[in-house]
Design a protein around this motif. Structure first.
Motif, PDB file in Angstrom:
ATOM      1  N   ARG A   1      44.664  45.018  45.409  1.00 47.02           N
ATOM      2  CA  ARG A   1      42.676  44.950  45.366  1.00 47.02           C
ATOM      3  C   ARG A   1      42.763  44.327  44.225  1.00 47.02           C
ATOM      4  O   ARG A   1      41.759  43.285  43.923  1.00 47.02           O
ATOM      5  CB  ARG A   1      42.212  46.337  46.147  1.00 47.02           C
ATOM      6  N   TYR A   2      43.244  44.555  43.347  1.00 48.87           N
ATOM      7  CA  TYR A   2      42.335  45.021  41.546  1.00 48.87           C
ATOM      8  C   TYR A   2      42.711  43.755  40.940  1.00 48.87           C
ATOM      9  O   TYR A   2      42.193  43.108  40.508  1.00 48.87           O
ATOM     10  CB  TYR A   2      43.020  45.625  40.529  1.00 48.87           C
ATOM     11  N   ILE A   3      44.039  43.129  41.667  1.00 47.45           N
ATOM     12  CA  ILE A   3      44.868  41.450  41.501  1.00 47.45           C
ATOM     13  C   ILE A   3      43.421  40.729  41.988  1.00 47.45           C
ATOM     14  O   ILE A   3      43.013  39.834  41.282  1.00 47.45           O
ATOM     15  CB  ILE A   3      45.989  41.185  42.121  1.00 47.45           C
TER      16      ILE A   3
ATOM     17  N   GLN B   1      39.629  36.240  41.715  1.00 47.26           N
ATOM     18  CA  GLN B   1      37.746  36.422  41.486  1.00 47.26           C
ATOM     19  C   GLN B   1      36.832  36.032  40.321  1.00 47.26           C
ATOM     20  O   GLN B   1      36.424  35.289  40.164  1.00 47.26           O
ATOM     21  CB  GLN B   1      37.621  37.457  42.734  1.00 47.26           C
ATOM     22  N   TYR B   2      37.250  37.396  39.502  1.00 42.97           N
ATOM     23  CA  TYR B   2      36.299  37.276  37.991  1.00 42.97           C
ATOM     24  C   TYR B   2      36.651  35.790  37.160  1.00 42.97           C
ATOM     25  O   TYR B   2      35.695  35.488  36.935  1.00 42.97           O
ATOM     26  CB  TYR B   2      36.428  38.619  38.098  1.00 42.97           C
ATOM     27  N   GLU B   3      37.626  35.526  37.028  1.00 45.14           N
ATOM     28  CA  GLU B   3      38.829  34.822  36.879  1.00 45.14           C
ATOM     29  C   GLU B   3      38.362  33.541  36.885  1.00 45.14           C
ATOM     30  O   GLU B   3      37.949  31.991  36.582  1.00 45.14           O
ATOM     31  CB  GLU B   3      40.217  34.785  36.390  1.00 45.14           C
ATOM     32  N   ILE B   4      37.812  33.235  37.997  1.00 40.45           N
ATOM     33  CA  ILE B   4      37.909  32.051  38.830  1.00 40.45           C
ATOM     34  C   ILE B   4      36.093  31.465  38.489  1.00 40.45           C
ATOM     35  O   ILE B   4      35.654  31.029  37.985  1.00 40.45           O
ATOM     36  CB  ILE B   4      37.983  31.915  40.528  1.00 40.45           C
ATOM     37  N   GLU B   5      35.346  32.412  38.685  1.00 37.35           N
ATOM     38  CA  GLU B   5      34.132  32.379  38.177  1.00 37.35           C
ATOM     39  C   GLU B   5      33.814  32.444  36.859  1.00 37.35           C
ATOM     40  O   GLU B   5      32.808  31.641  36.473  1.00 37.35           O
ATOM     41  CB  GLU B   5      32.982  33.654  39.114  1.00 37.35           C
ATOM     42  N   ARG B   6      34.636  33.114  36.285  1.00 38.64           N
ATOM     43  CA  ARG B   6      34.578  32.599  34.587  1.00 38.64           C
ATOM     44  C   ARG B   6      34.241  31.315  34.534  1.00 38.64           C
ATOM     45  O   ARG B   6      33.568  31.033  33.586  1.00 38.64           O
ATOM     46  CB  ARG B   6      34.921  34.004  33.937  1.00 38.64           C
TER      47      ARG B   6
ATOM     48  N   ASN C   1      39.100  47.387  34.698  1.00 35.28           N
ATOM     49  CA  ASN C   1      38.717  47.573  36.618  1.00 35.28           C
ATOM     50  C   ASN C   1      37.281  48.183  36.548  1.00 35.28           C
ATOM     51  O   ASN C   1      36.454  48.653  37.118  1.00 35.28           O
ATOM     52  CB  ASN C   1      39.962  48.354  37.049  1.00 35.28           C
ATOM     53  N   ALA C   2      37.159  48.981  35.392  1.00 41.33           N
ATOM     54  CA  ALA C   2      36.215  50.003  35.176  1.00 41.33           C
ATOM     55  C   ALA C   2      35.175  49.143  35.158  1.00 41.33           C
ATOM     56  O   ALA C   2      33.697  49.109  35.603  1.00 41.33           O
ATOM     57  CB  ALA C   2      35.876  51.087  34.098  1.00 41.33           C
ATOM     58  N   GLU C   3      35.429  47.618  34.153  1.00 40.11           N
ATOM     59  CA  GLU C   3      34.086  46.478  33.970  1.00 40.11           C
ATOM     60  C   GLU C   3      34.141  46.163  34.542  1.00 40.11           C
ATOM     61  O   GLU C   3      33.143  45.183  35.144  1.00 40.11           O
ATOM     62  CB  GLU C   3      33.811  46.682  32.332  1.00 40.11           C
ATOM     63  N   GLY C   4      34.963  45.940  36.083  1.00 38.42           N
ATOM     64  CA  GLY C   4      34.990  44.709  36.852  1.00 38.42           C
ATOM     65  C   GLY C   4      35.157  42.876  36.149  1.00 38.42           C
ATOM     66  O   GLY C   4      34.787  42.326  37.193  1.00 38.42           O
ATOM     67  N   ARG C   5      35.968  43.324  34.372  1.00 35.28           N
ATOM     68  CA  ARG C   5      36.027  41.362  34.588  1.00 35.28           C
ATOM     69  C   ARG C   5      37.726  41.353  33.981  1.00 35.28           C
ATOM     70  O   ARG C   5      38.312  42.164  33.311  1.00 35.28           O
ATOM     71  CB  ARG C   5      34.661  41.540  33.459  1.00 35.28           C
ATOM     72  N   THR C   6      37.753  40.786  33.167  1.00 31.29           N
ATOM     73  CA  THR C   6      38.736  40.136  32.343  1.00 31.29           C
ATOM     74  C   THR C   6      38.284  39.870  30.476  1.00 31.29           C
ATOM     75  O   THR C   6      37.103  39.775  31.000  1.00 31.29           O
ATOM     76  CB  THR C   6      39.492  39.051  32.941  1.00 31.29           C
ATOM     77  N   PHE C   7      39.172  40.248  29.815  1.00 32.25           N
ATOM     78  CA  PHE C   7      39.512  40.337  28.567  1.00 32.25           C
ATOM     79  C   PHE C   7      39.985  39.779  27.952  1.00 32.25           C
ATOM     80  O   PHE C   7      41.392  39.679  28.306  1.00 32.25           O
ATOM     81  CB  PHE C   7      38.975  41.597  27.364  1.00 32.25           C
ATOM     82  N   SER C   8      40.071  38.814  26.717  1.00 34.44           N
ATOM     83  CA  SER C   8      40.993  37.795  26.032  1.00 34.44           C
ATOM     84  C   SER C   8      41.580  38.964  25.413  1.00 34.44           C
ATOM     85  O   SER C   8      41.338  39.727  24.849  1.00 34.44           O
ATOM     86  CB  SER C   8      40.388  36.574  25.466  1.00 34.44           C
ATOM     87  N   MET C   9      42.660  38.286  25.669  1.00 35.65           N
ATOM     88  CA  MET C   9      43.947  39.424  24.910  1.00 35.65           C
ATOM     89  C   MET C   9      44.451  38.562  23.733  1.00 35.65           C
ATOM     90  O   MET C   9      44.506  39.448  22.725  1.00 35.65           O
ATOM     91  CB  MET C   9      45.370  39.960  25.702  1.00 35.65           C
TER      92      MET C   9
END
Ligand SMILES: [Zn+2]
Length: 510
Positions: A236-238, A243-248, A268-276
């Motif tokens: 589910r998180y993937i 989805q988030y990454e597509i929109e970003r 997951n808490a913030e519902g977004r991806t961060f640059s690593m």
């Protein structure tokens, strides 16, 4: 990320997402990939280790035969071709939880290539997703960043996982939506569970997934720059992360920017991806053939031996079960969700259809009159499964055994047990933790099978409901169900349903 709020469905529709997946799967071998250490999750830190998996000088790897067999099974289950001679390579990089300074992996000659998995597309039609390769490698240890008094300033290392056998399954960039990603992973996990090569426990890290995501304008010839979303621990998180990454990425492009090639982590808490970390330059792992291991040869004969333990796979099994037992596609899908559940159903279904065990009189009588795998499926799915869920039990600990299921299905099918009585008896099974045959023998309802007694009750109900009788005789035959219900209530659920049905119609028609 202020652009995100401006991403409307119209803007999104201009772009085509392109997604490829890399899935790491730990194999359920008894020992590790290249040493004799136990391959087991957890344990006191740094107790499942030896000179080989610690990477001490002079220690030599020896390849685990079972790991090879599991890799071949997994590869065949997703329709890959096996490379008869594959080569292990060293992938050089430094990381604190990988004491050798390199990982033994496979590079240009992986053990398997060119596979596929079918997933349902948006219309539910099968879409074939290519599998580029499946290769063998070893897992690293773990860096432990919290849980210690001085965790603020120190990181601890646990090497128990070091050397755990893995397969990495790399898909083609054939996936086009977060839903397809979800379906692909669901199918892959189901197939792997059927083969038994992994427990696919995502919480324990037995199955881990990275997604390569890019977007391009629809109709464009070249893929966009991709970013890699790493180590998300649920399907589910993937789906949400993709989805988030597509929109970003669409947001970046719409703002006239360009997507940077990088690894990103999902929060997951913030519902977004961060640059690593940036991936501007491809890593130089300086791969070279592992000098301590000879090429791996899996010849035709060994392959045949291995494939003897390849079970019937979920898709084929569903099709066969629908044909063989006359159950619905929906029921077949639920029953085959795990191999164990499907086995349980089939074991019972074959008993329903075959000769009853000698000495069991009720079964002996019933098996002649009732043979309904369909009824069995209904009882398993709508009666027993929900009761197990409420009781917090799995099927292994179900008070109702295969024999109990068979008896319940037969009694319900022959009409000797009304659905109300069946429910009551099953409730007792769960309350008292007893199997169905025992409960049935003891609590067997005093079923009324005396035709004259039932007829008397029918007469009573008919006399009390002249309006419904008129409706029935006026052609509305379905009203008979009303009378059956009324008489059943009058008999407190004890009237023999088959006999009752028959008599109601006879009375109404006379
Ligand atoms: Zn070891």
């Amino acid at each position: 990320m202020s652009t995100l709020t401006e991403i409307t469905p119209e803007i999104l529709a201009k772009y085509q997402p392109v997604i490829g997946l890399e899935v790491h799967v730990q194999l359920l071998t008894a020992s590790k990939a290249f040493c004799g250490c136990v391959n087991q999750y957890g344990g006191e830190p740094n107790t499942h280790v030896c000179p080989t998996c610690l990477g001490l000088p002079g220690a030599l790897p020896v390849l685990n035969r079972q790991a090879v067999e599991f890799a071949v099974l997994a590869a065949k289950a997703i329709h890959c071709e096996i490379r008869e001679t594959s080569v292990f390579s060293r992938k050089n990089y430094f990381y604190p939880d990988s004491p050798k300074g390199y990982q033994i992996s496979q590079f240009d000659k992986p053990i398997a290539e060119h596979g596929w998995i079918d997933v349902p597309d948006a219309e539910g039609k099968p879409k074939r997703i290519g599998v580029t390769r499946l290769h063998m490698e070893e897992d690293a240890g773990k860096s432990v960043h919290d849980g210690f008094a001085d965790s603020v300033s120190r990181t601890y290392i646990d090497l128990n996982r070091c050397g755990t056998p893995l397969v990495e399954i790399v898909s083609e960039p054939d996936l086009r939506s977060p839903d397809e990603v979800f379906e692909y992973l669901t199918r892959l996990k189901e197939i792997l569970l059927y083969t038994g090569v992994s427990d696919c426990n995502m919480e324990e890290g037995s199955l881990r997934c990275d997604a390569n995501v890019s977007v391009m304008l629809k109709g464009a010839k070249e893929f966009g720059t991709k970013a890699e979303v790493k180590n998300v621990n649920s399907f589910r998180y993937i789906r949400a992360a993709v989805q988030y990454e597509i929109e970003r990425q669409v947001g970046v492009l719409e703002d006239g920017g360009r997507v940077v090639q990088e690894s990103r982590l999902w929060n997951n808490a913030e519902g977004r991806t961060f640059s690593m970390r940036s991936k501007e330059q491809a890593h130089d792992y300086r791969y070279f053939p592992e000098p301590d291991l000879p090429p791996l040869v899996v010849g035709a004969q060994w392959q045949v031996e291995i494939l003897k333990s390849l079970p019937e796979l979920p898709e084929a099994r569903r099709a066969r079960m629908i044909a063989e037992y006359g159950i619905s596609a929906q029921d077949a899908a639920t029953l085959t969700a795990t191999r164990e559940f499907a086995d349980r159903f089939e074991k019972a279904a074959k008993k329903v259809a075959a000769n009853p065990p000698a000495g069991n009189q009720s079964l002996a009588t019933l098996a002649r009159t009732a043979k309904s795998p369909k009824r069995l499926a209904a009882i398993m799915l709508t009666e027993v499964t929900p009761r197990l869920r409420v009781a917090g039990l799995d099927w292994k600990h179900s008070p109702v055994t295969t024999l109990g299921l068979v008896l319940a299905a037969d009694l319900a099918e022959s009409g000797d047990l009304s659905s109300k009585m069946l429910k009551q008896l099953l409730d007792i099974c769960f309350e008292k933790n007893e199997d169905f045959p025992a409960v049935y023998e003891r609590e067997k309802p005093q079923q009324i099978s005396d035709a004259s007694a039932i007829e008397k009750m029918i007469d009573e109900v008919i006399a009390a409901n002249p309006k419904q009788v008129e409706q029935y005789r006026g052609g509305k035959k379905t009203v008979s169900a009303f009378f059956v219900g009324q008489v059943m209530r009058l008999s407190k659920g004890h009237a023999n349903p088959a006999l009752l049905n028959e008599l109601v119609v006879k009375k109404l028609d006379s």
